[in-house]
Design a protein around this motif. Structure first.
Motif, PDB file in Angstrom:
ATOM      1  N   ALA A  53      -7.548  10.400  -5.092  1.00  0.00           N
ATOM      2  CA  ALA A  53      -7.859   9.276  -5.979  1.00  0.00           C
ATOM      3  C   ALA A  53      -9.216   9.475  -6.636  1.00  0.00           C
ATOM      4  CB  ALA A  53      -7.838   7.969  -5.190  1.00  0.00           C
ATOM      5  N   SER A  54      -9.281   9.102  -7.895  1.00  0.00           N
ATOM      6  CA  SER A  54     -10.549   9.177  -8.635  1.00  0.00           C
ATOM      7  C   SER A  54     -11.242   7.831  -8.676  1.00  0.00           C
ATOM      8  CB  SER A  54     -10.288   9.654 -10.061  1.00  0.00           C
ATOM      9  OG  SER A  54      -9.391   8.797 -10.736  1.00  0.00           O
ATOM     10  N   SER A  55     -10.558   6.787  -8.215  1.00  0.00           N
ATOM     11  CA  SER A  55     -11.130   5.449  -8.177  1.00  0.00           C
ATOM     12  C   SER A  55     -10.691   4.776  -6.890  1.00  0.00           C
ATOM     13  CB  SER A  55     -10.670   4.621  -9.383  1.00  0.00           C
ATOM     14  OG  SER A  55     -11.026   3.262  -9.255  1.00  0.00           O
ATOM     15  N   GLY A  56     -11.595   3.922  -6.354  1.00  0.00           N
ATOM     16  CA  GLY A  56     -11.271   3.259  -5.108  1.00  0.00           C
ATOM     17  C   GLY A  56     -10.513   1.966  -5.284  1.00  0.00           C
ATOM     18  N   ASN A  57     -10.230   1.570  -6.509  1.00  0.00           N
ATOM     19  CA  ASN A  57      -9.523   0.320  -6.770  1.00  0.00           C
ATOM     20  C   ASN A  57      -8.081   0.435  -6.276  1.00  0.00           C
ATOM     21  OD1 ASN A  57      -8.346  -2.002  -7.790  1.00  0.00           O
ATOM     22  ND2 ASN A  57      -9.483  -1.906  -9.713  1.00  0.00           N
ATOM     23  N   LEU A  58      -7.741  -0.363  -5.287  1.00  0.00           N
ATOM     24  CA  LEU A  58      -6.399  -0.237  -4.688  1.00  0.00           C
ATOM     25  C   LEU A  58      -5.302  -0.837  -5.556  1.00  0.00           C
ATOM     26  CD1 LEU A  58      -5.528  -3.245  -3.443  1.00  0.00           C
ATOM     27  CD2 LEU A  58      -7.170  -2.609  -1.693  1.00  0.00           C
ATOM     28  N   HIS A  59      -5.648  -1.342  -6.714  1.00  0.00           N
ATOM     29  CA  HIS A  59      -4.649  -1.906  -7.621  1.00  0.00           C
ATOM     30  C   HIS A  59      -4.269  -0.943  -8.734  1.00  0.00           C
ATOM     31  CE1 HIS A  59      -5.137  -5.751  -5.637  1.00  0.00           C
ATOM     32  NE2 HIS A  59      -6.453  -5.707  -5.846  1.00  0.00           N
ATOM     33  N   HIS A  60      -4.826   0.271  -8.712  1.00  0.00           N
ATOM     34  CA  HIS A  60      -4.556   1.218  -9.782  1.00  0.00           C
ATOM     35  C   HIS A  60      -4.476   2.635  -9.218  1.00  0.00           C
ATOM     36  CE1 HIS A  60      -5.337  -1.853 -12.844  1.00  0.00           C
ATOM     37  NE2 HIS A  60      -6.435  -2.185 -12.163  1.00  0.00           N
ATOM     38  N   GLY A  61      -3.702   3.468  -9.906  1.00  0.00           N
ATOM     39  CA  GLY A  61      -3.705   4.908  -9.693  1.00  0.00           C
ATOM     40  C   GLY A  61      -3.325   5.353  -8.299  1.00  0.00           C
ATOM     41  N   GLU A  62      -3.947   6.448  -7.895  1.00  0.00           N
ATOM     42  CA  GLU A  62      -3.619   7.072  -6.621  1.00  0.00           C
ATOM     43  C   GLU A  62      -3.935   6.156  -5.445  1.00  0.00           C
ATOM     44  OE1 GLU A  62      -2.319  10.123  -6.200  1.00  0.00           O
ATOM     45  OE2 GLU A  62      -2.191  10.531  -8.350  1.00  0.00           O
ATOM     46  N   MET A  63      -4.993   5.360  -5.543  1.00  0.00           N
ATOM     47  CA  MET A  63      -5.335   4.470  -4.440  1.00  0.00           C
ATOM     48  C   MET A  63      -4.263   3.400  -4.249  1.00  0.00           C
ATOM     49  SD  MET A  63      -7.499   4.158  -2.062  1.00  0.00           S
ATOM     50  CE  MET A  63      -8.856   5.142  -2.621  1.00  0.00           C
ATOM     51  N   LYS A  64      -3.674   2.943  -5.328  1.00  0.00           N
ATOM     52  CA  LYS A  64      -2.575   1.987  -5.208  1.00  0.00           C
ATOM     53  C   LYS A  64      -1.395   2.633  -4.490  1.00  0.00           C
ATOM     54  CE  LYS A  64       0.566  -0.882  -7.933  1.00  0.00           C
ATOM     55  NZ  LYS A  64       1.007  -1.259  -9.295  1.00  0.00           N
ATOM     56  N   LEU A  65      -1.095   3.898  -4.830  1.00  0.00           N
ATOM     57  CA  LEU A  65      -0.008   4.605  -4.149  1.00  0.00           C
ATOM     58  C   LEU A  65      -0.326   4.787  -2.673  1.00  0.00           C
ATOM     59  CD1 LEU A  65       0.805   7.346  -6.833  1.00  0.00           C
ATOM     60  CD2 LEU A  65       2.082   5.257  -6.361  1.00  0.00           C
ATOM     61  N   ALA A  66      -1.583   5.105  -2.368  1.00  0.00           N
ATOM     62  CA  ALA A  66      -1.973   5.268  -0.968  1.00  0.00           C
ATOM     63  C   ALA A  66      -1.759   3.976  -0.189  1.00  0.00           C
ATOM     64  CB  ALA A  66      -3.434   5.703  -0.892  1.00  0.00           C
ATOM     65  N   TYR A  67      -2.033   2.863  -0.809  1.00  0.00           N
ATOM     66  CA  TYR A  67      -1.894   1.560  -0.154  1.00  0.00           C
ATOM     67  C   TYR A  67      -0.425   1.177   0.011  1.00  0.00           C
ATOM     68  CZ  TYR A  67      -3.256  -3.241   1.044  1.00  0.00           C
ATOM     69  OH  TYR A  67      -3.461  -4.428   1.684  1.00  0.00           O
ATOM     70  N   GLU A  68       0.352   1.396  -1.074  1.00  0.00           N
ATOM     71  CA  GLU A  68       1.755   1.019  -1.035  1.00  0.00           C
ATOM     72  C   GLU A  68       2.568   1.931  -0.138  1.00  0.00           C
ATOM     73  OE1 GLU A  68       2.993   1.052  -5.059  1.00  0.00           O
ATOM     74  OE2 GLU A  68       2.071  -0.884  -5.563  1.00  0.00           O
ATOM     75  N   CYS A  69       2.136   3.166   0.003  1.00  0.00           N
ATOM     76  CA  CYS A  69       2.871   4.115   0.845  1.00  0.00           C
ATOM     77  C   CYS A  69       2.958   3.622   2.279  1.00  0.00           C
ATOM     78  CB  CYS A  69       2.193   5.484   0.791  1.00  0.00           C
ATOM     79  SG  CYS A  69       3.013   6.755   1.753  1.00  0.00           S
ATOM     80  N   LEU A  70       1.937   2.907   2.726  1.00  0.00           N
ATOM     81  CA  LEU A  70       1.920   2.436   4.106  1.00  0.00           C
ATOM     82  C   LEU A  70       2.931   1.326   4.349  1.00  0.00           C
ATOM     83  CD1 LEU A  70      -1.944   2.371   4.588  1.00  0.00           C
ATOM     84  CD2 LEU A  70      -0.345   4.118   5.365  1.00  0.00           C
ATOM     85  N   SER A  71       3.455   0.747   3.269  1.00  0.00           N
ATOM     86  CA  SER A  71       4.448  -0.323   3.436  1.00  0.00           C
ATOM     87  C   SER A  71       5.820   0.225   3.800  1.00  0.00           C
ATOM     88  CB  SER A  71       4.546  -1.146   2.149  1.00  0.00           C
ATOM     89  OG  SER A  71       5.053  -0.343   1.081  1.00  0.00           O
ATOM     90  N   VAL A  72       6.014   1.543   3.678  1.00  0.00           N
ATOM     91  CA  VAL A  72       7.311   2.136   4.006  1.00  0.00           C
ATOM     92  C   VAL A  72       7.538   2.119   5.508  1.00  0.00           C
ATOM     93  CG1 VAL A  72       8.719   4.217   3.858  1.00  0.00           C
ATOM     94  CG2 VAL A  72       7.274   3.547   1.933  1.00  0.00           C
ATOM     95  N   ALA A  73       6.498   2.440   6.266  1.00  0.00           N
ATOM     96  CA  ALA A  73       6.635   2.505   7.719  1.00  0.00           C
ATOM     97  C   ALA A  73       6.462   1.118   8.335  1.00  0.00           C
ATOM     98  CB  ALA A  73       5.590   3.466   8.288  1.00  0.00           C
ATOM     99  N   PRO A  74       7.024   0.869   9.517  1.00  0.00           N
ATOM    100  CA  PRO A  74       6.777  -0.394  10.221  1.00  0.00           C
ATOM    101  C   PRO A  74       5.292  -0.546  10.518  1.00  0.00           C
ATOM    102  CG  PRO A  74       8.619   0.796  11.190  1.00  0.00           C
ATOM    103  CD  PRO A  74       7.982   1.736  10.233  1.00  0.00           C
ATOM    104  N   SER A  75       4.859  -1.808  10.605  1.00  0.00           N
ATOM    105  CA  SER A  75       3.444  -2.077  10.835  1.00  0.00           C
ATOM    106  C   SER A  75       3.074  -1.711  12.266  1.00  0.00           C
ATOM    107  CB  SER A  75       3.134  -3.548  10.572  1.00  0.00           C
ATOM    108  OG  SER A  75       1.768  -3.805  10.778  1.00  0.00           O
ATOM    109  N   THR A  76       2.181  -0.768  12.427  1.00  0.00           N
ATOM    110  CA  THR A  76       1.671  -0.318  13.718  1.00  0.00           C
ATOM    111  C   THR A  76       0.153  -0.351  13.662  1.00  0.00           C
ATOM    112  OG1 THR A  76       1.620   2.000  13.033  1.00  0.00           O
ATOM    113  CG2 THR A  76       3.675   1.195  14.015  1.00  0.00           C
ATOM    114  N   PRO A  77      -0.516  -0.253  14.803  1.00  0.00           N
ATOM    115  CA  PRO A  77      -1.983  -0.266  14.763  1.00  0.00           C
ATOM    116  C   PRO A  77      -2.568   0.803  13.835  1.00  0.00           C
ATOM    117  CG  PRO A  77      -1.221  -0.594  17.003  1.00  0.00           C
ATOM    118  CD  PRO A  77       0.000  -0.305  16.187  1.00  0.00           C
ATOM    119  N   LYS A  78      -2.005   1.982  13.852  1.00  0.00           N
ATOM    120  CA  LYS A  78      -2.515   3.041  12.986  1.00  0.00           C
ATOM    121  C   LYS A  78      -2.290   2.701  11.516  1.00  0.00           C
ATOM    122  CE  LYS A  78      -1.964   6.863  16.256  1.00  0.00           C
ATOM    123  NZ  LYS A  78      -1.293   8.181  16.501  1.00  0.00           N
TER     124      LYS A  78
END
Length: 1011
Positions: free
Chosen positions: A681-706
């Protein structure tokens, strides 16, 4: 009468002069010499008029010739054969001057009459079409004409046909008659040759062979280079094989017996009497005269030189070849091989596919002879297409190679493998589209006579070498077409255990693996490898090729093609197979597949699993070293890495194969993909670009502590970047830089230092600390409180700083050790102890702040600092406390004096208040406020405990004043911290008294405490 006739003759123009007019004007003139001179002086363009003039001149000179001839007979006895015995005896004949001049005129008239006849005959042979250039055979005077050999290239037998064209008029002939009569005849012959008037030239050389025969080669070389020799074949030299030399053509002069006036005897008599000969000009050209026939070798050299000149200067290979063929057809030596070369070159220039479109290449015999065989084969087939390649090989390449084989045999060194060697060499370097056509023309189902490649083993070797040596990524249909043309050895025993296959495959893998000496195997190198293999090994190699082609088609279908040789290199390389499988999964997802199309994604997974399965005989596909579970993980990881999260969720719900992944595997894959997006990611804004994908990717797996921890870290990153934290001046910090920071609490310090008002948002900063991975970590929270307090102090917002410090102290209470405050050895501090350390320091820093006017809060903070500080720092804290006490007591003594109030939250300068202000009246007994009352029972208890702890471990000596001074405020005079005092009861007493005052007892009680 003669003078009048002379004037009339001169006054008559050529246009007025006719045959009747000539006779009318000259018949009445009696002076033969005058008439002869008049006839010699007048040249007319009309042959009929010119003939009358010449006939008149001949008739008027007949008497003079008889008289001179009679005189010569009387003076010089005639020999038996009628000829003069010696030309020198002409000196004995003495003539009348008039007769001598008439004799000279007569010879001129005879020659001019011959030229008039020649002119008329030449004009009859000159067509009036195509600017006078003849394109048809020349009409012959008779069937036995030695100048008319017929046209060897004329298949229609048109040579000698005089009725092909209507007789043209004299106006079509390029020269006027008067010029032809008055100029050098050799000049006319050269001009006719340059104008390709071959019919006229043939007549001229036939009728005047005596004058032109010695210059025959000069006349032939004047023919333009573009003129085909078939048009001038009856002018080319003739070779007599029996005599081994040139045969000179016999001329056909107009008069079989020359007039006596033209004889050598007559010329000798005229010279003896000093009478000049009247004749047309002779040639002054620097041309070589050749009166004798050429030998066979010299004639062959002329034909060769003529062909080379045409080929080099004009590039007309076909014309040059025709000259050589004409000479070789007569049996001239050493022209066959040169003719072969020209013939092969002509095929390249004129017959090769597409050569007529290429005007940039300069083909010449010199270049041809300098080229090697392979280059010539490539040149023949340079512009061949898949439709023409087979015909071009049969029509151009095979004859050329046959010629080379024949030459080797003639030279005594036969090379029977020459044809296949150079044909195979071309196939190994040709494009696959052409190779496919060649193999299609060599299929085992065809008869041997019609196959280009006749050996089945050679077909297999060439196909394997061409396919595995190709770098093509998009010609799988062509490769499959080639495979369909390969032989199948049904009777070959191949075994069942696949040992031959593995042996062949391992050997091939080792052969194609790049080395320092050879980075890449060419098809020629591979052909060398396959050449010694027997039919058994070749059959197994074709089985391997079949599997590899199928694998290649699958990879190409999903957008990750690999050259065919990759399947050999990667057969034993796990890392290569895994890397390519990852590319396949990611590329397919990035190609924009339909997110809801389960069939499409199932097809991809099916193909990936197919590539991981093994074939018959131990032949493995592209991913043969990968397990099924690993392929599924790679497939799912590819979907995640391409951002297709909805597809991933859909497959997790619907696909039994994908659902076989364990929860911890899904968790790991999601974390890996998310971190990959995060790091890119070139920006830390979690609503845009690669950071948004990084955030949304975690929604695929069940919620665990990690998963939750990673989500919170992404949120913390976004929060940090929202505070405009810089990596360096003008450059915002990157997410990857945030992840690489070892002490993540330092990020909180960077946030506070980058924003002046950030300390006001205490809960936001504390939430940031928690999301940075310190949730529940009290020590980290305390350190964060310390950073917040420090920022508030720097902003001079002491009220906010005090509030933060008190919250920090409450947190420290949760860290208080159970052993009663025992501290570890110096230099050995835990995170909790570091938190305590920073807590008392911040309380001490704010408590001694001179600009902070809230005495009560400062006393509380100093009390907390005194409780938490190490033993060696107790005196420092007490000194500040004593100073604060003195200031307060002095203000009390002044009575009704002003006491400083605390600053407002904006950090402005403090306002002074009286002791009777509401702020103090709210406290009990504010008129007689003691320190114990001021600090409260909790602070007094802390001071008492500190007294007992410190008194029990009091040092033997006390350092100088400078040792304890931490600020700019000096101790008041009379302080117990005087420099140079030894440890004594006085020091202990002073110390106890100071502490006792702090806890609210008088001097006596303090003394008791000391004792």
């Amino acid at each position: 009468m003669d003078a009048q006739s002379y004037d009339r003759w001169n006054a008559t123009t050529d246009d007025e002069l006719t045959a009747e007019k000539v006779d009318e004007l000259l018949s009445d003139v009696e002076d033969d010499l005058w008439v002869a001179a008049a006839c010699a002086d007048r040249l007319h363009n009309d042959p009929s008029v010119q003939r009358v003039i010449l006939a008149k001149g001949i008739s008027r000179t007949a008497g003079a010739m008889r008289r001179v001839k009679a005189a010569s007979r009387r003076t010089i006895p005639a020999a038996e054969d009628g000829a003069t015995q010696n030309e020198a005896e002409g000196d004995k004949v003495h003539l009348d001057e008039r007769d001598a001049r008439l004799l000279a005129f007569r010879a001129l008239f005879q020659r001019r009459m011959d030229r008039v006849n020649t002119y008329v005959e030449m004009a009859a042979q000159t067509p009036s079409t195509k600017e006078g250039v003849s394109s048809e055979p020349v009409a012959a005077a008779a069937n036995d004409d030695p100048w008319d050999e017929g046209d060897p290239w004329d298949d229609d037998g048109a040579s000698g046909s005089s009725g092909a064209h209507a007789p043209p008029t004299l106006s079509t002939f390029p020269f006027p008659l008067r010029a032809f009569l008055d100029e050098d005849i050799l000049q006319f012959a050269l001009q006719l040759a340059s104008l390709v008037h071959f019919g006229a030239l043939r007549i001229l050389m036939l009728r005047h062979s005596t004058e032109l025969q010695p210059y025959r080669f000069a006349i032939l070389e004047a023919i333009p280079e573009h003129a085909h020799p078939s048009e001038s074949s009856n002018l080319l030299p003739i070779y007599d094989f029996s005599l081994q030399c040139e045969t000179l053509r016999k001329g056909e002069p107009w008069r079989d017996v020359p007039d006596w006036s033209e004889s050598d005897e007559a010329r000798a008599i005229l010279r003896a009497n000093h009478v000049p000969e009247v004749d047309t000009p002779q040639t002054h050209l620097a041309l070589s005269r050749l009166d004798t026939p050429l030998s066979a070798d010299d004639l062959a050299v002329w034909y060769r030189n003529r062909a080379q000149q045409i080929e080099q200067s004009a590039g007309l290979v076909d014309v040059a070849l025709a000259y050589v063929q004409h000479g070789a057809s007569q049996g001239l030596p050493r022209l066959d091989e040169f003719g072969e070369e020209l013939s092969l070159l002509a095929r390249l220039v004129y017959d090769a596919t597409g050569t007529e479109l290429d005007e940039s290449e300069d083909w010449s015999m010199e270049r041809w002879q300098a080229m090697d065989i392979s280059t010539i084969v490539d040149a023949y087939l340079k512009r061949s297409t898949s439709e023409t390649i087979v015909g071009d090989i049969k029509r151009l390449v095979m004859p050329y190679l046959y010629v080379l084989e024949a030459r080797c045999e003639r030279a005594g060194s036969p090379d029977p493998g020459l044809l296949t060697r150079f044909l195979y060499e071309y196939i190994l370097s040709a494009p696959l589209t052409l190779v496919a056509s060649i193999f299609d023309a060599s299929k085992p189902t065809l008869s041997l006579a019609h196959r280009l490649i006749q050996k089945d083993e050679d077909i297999a070797r060439l196909a394997l070498a061409c396919l595995y040596g190709s770098n093509s990524l998009d010609q799988w249909a062509t490769m499959s077409q080639i495979f369909e043309c390969l032989p199948a050895w049904d009777g070959v025993a191949t075994g069942d255990d696949g040992a031959e296959t593995q042996t062949t495959l391992i050997s091939l893998t080792n052969f194609v693996t790049p080395t320092t000496a050879q980075t890449e195997c060419t098809p020629s190198d591979l052909f060398i490898f396959f050449t010694p293999l027997p039919a058994v090994a070749l059959s197994r190699a074709l089985d391997v090729l079949d599997v590899h082609l199928e694998s290649g088609e699958i990879l190409a279908r999903w957008g990750v093609p690999a050259p065919l040789r990759w399947f050999i290199r990667g057969a034993q390389d796990y890392e290569q197979q895994r890397a390519w499988a990852t590319r396949m999964a990611r590329r397919a997802a990035n190609n924009g597949r339909n997110l809801g199309d389960e069939k499409e994604w199932s097809s991809l997974l099916t193909d990936m699993l197919k590539l991981a399965s093994g074939g018959q005989g131990g032949i493995k596909a592209a991913f043969g070293l990968l397990s099924k579970d690993e392929v599924i993980r790679i497939f799912f990881s590819g979907i995640l890495s391409s951002g297709q999260f909805e597809t991933a969720k859909f497959l997790l719900r619907t696909s039994p194969v994908v659902r076989s992944l364990k929860p911890d595997v899904i968790e790991g894959l999601c974390l890996t993909a998310s971190r990959e997006f995060y790091d890119n990611a070139s920006s830390g804004n979690l609503h845009h670009g690669e950071m948004k994908l990084a955030y949304e990717c975690l929604s695929v797996a069940p919620s665990t502590p990690k998963i939750r921890k990673e989500r919170e870290f992404i949120e913390a990153t976004s929060r940090i970047c929202s505070f405009n934290v810089m990596s360096r001046p003008g450059v915002p910090i990157l997410p990857l830089e945030i992840r690489m920071v070892e002490d993540r609490l330092s990020l909180v310090a960077r946030v506070l230092s980058s924003n002046e008002d950030a300390y006001k948002h205490t809960e936001v900063i504390l939430d940031l600390v928690a999301k940075l991975g310190f949730k529940g970590d009290i020590a980290a929270e305390i350190k964060a409180f310390a950073m917040l307090a420090d920022s508030a102090i720097q902003a001079e917002n002491f009220t906010k700083a005090a509030e933060i410090c008190l919250r920090m102290v409450h947190k420290v209470a949760d860290l208080k050790p159970s052993n009663g405050g025992a501290r570890p050895a110096a230099g050995v501090l835990t995170s909790s102890q570091e938190a305590v350390e920073v807590s008392w320091q911040k309380c001490f820093q704010l408590g001694r702040q001179s600009e902070y006017s809230d005495v009560r809060k400062k006393m509380i903070l100093l009390g907390h600092a005194l409780e938490m500080c190490p033993r060696e720092n107790t005196l420092d804290v007490l000194a500040v406390w004593r100073r604060l006490e003195g200031e307060y007591v002095e203000s009390q003594k002044r009575g009704g004096g002003m006491i400083p109030d605390h600053r407002d939250h904006r950090g402005g300068r403090s306002r002074r208040r009286t002791l009777g202000s509401p702020a103090l009246r709210s406290h009990p007994s504010s008129d007689h406020l003691s320190p114990a009352t001021l600090v409260g029972p909790e602070t007094a208890a802390m001071a008492a405990r500190t007294l007992n702890r410190v008194a029990a471990n009091f040092p033997f000596s006390v350092g100088s004043r400078a040792q304890y001074r931490n600020g700019n405020n000096a101790d008041p005079p009379g302080s117990t911290r005087s420099a140079g005092l030894d440890v004594s009861s006085h020091a202990k007493h002073a110390f106890a008294r100071g502490v006792g005052w702090l806890i609210g007892v008088d001097d006596e009680e303090s003394g008791h405490a000391q004792s």
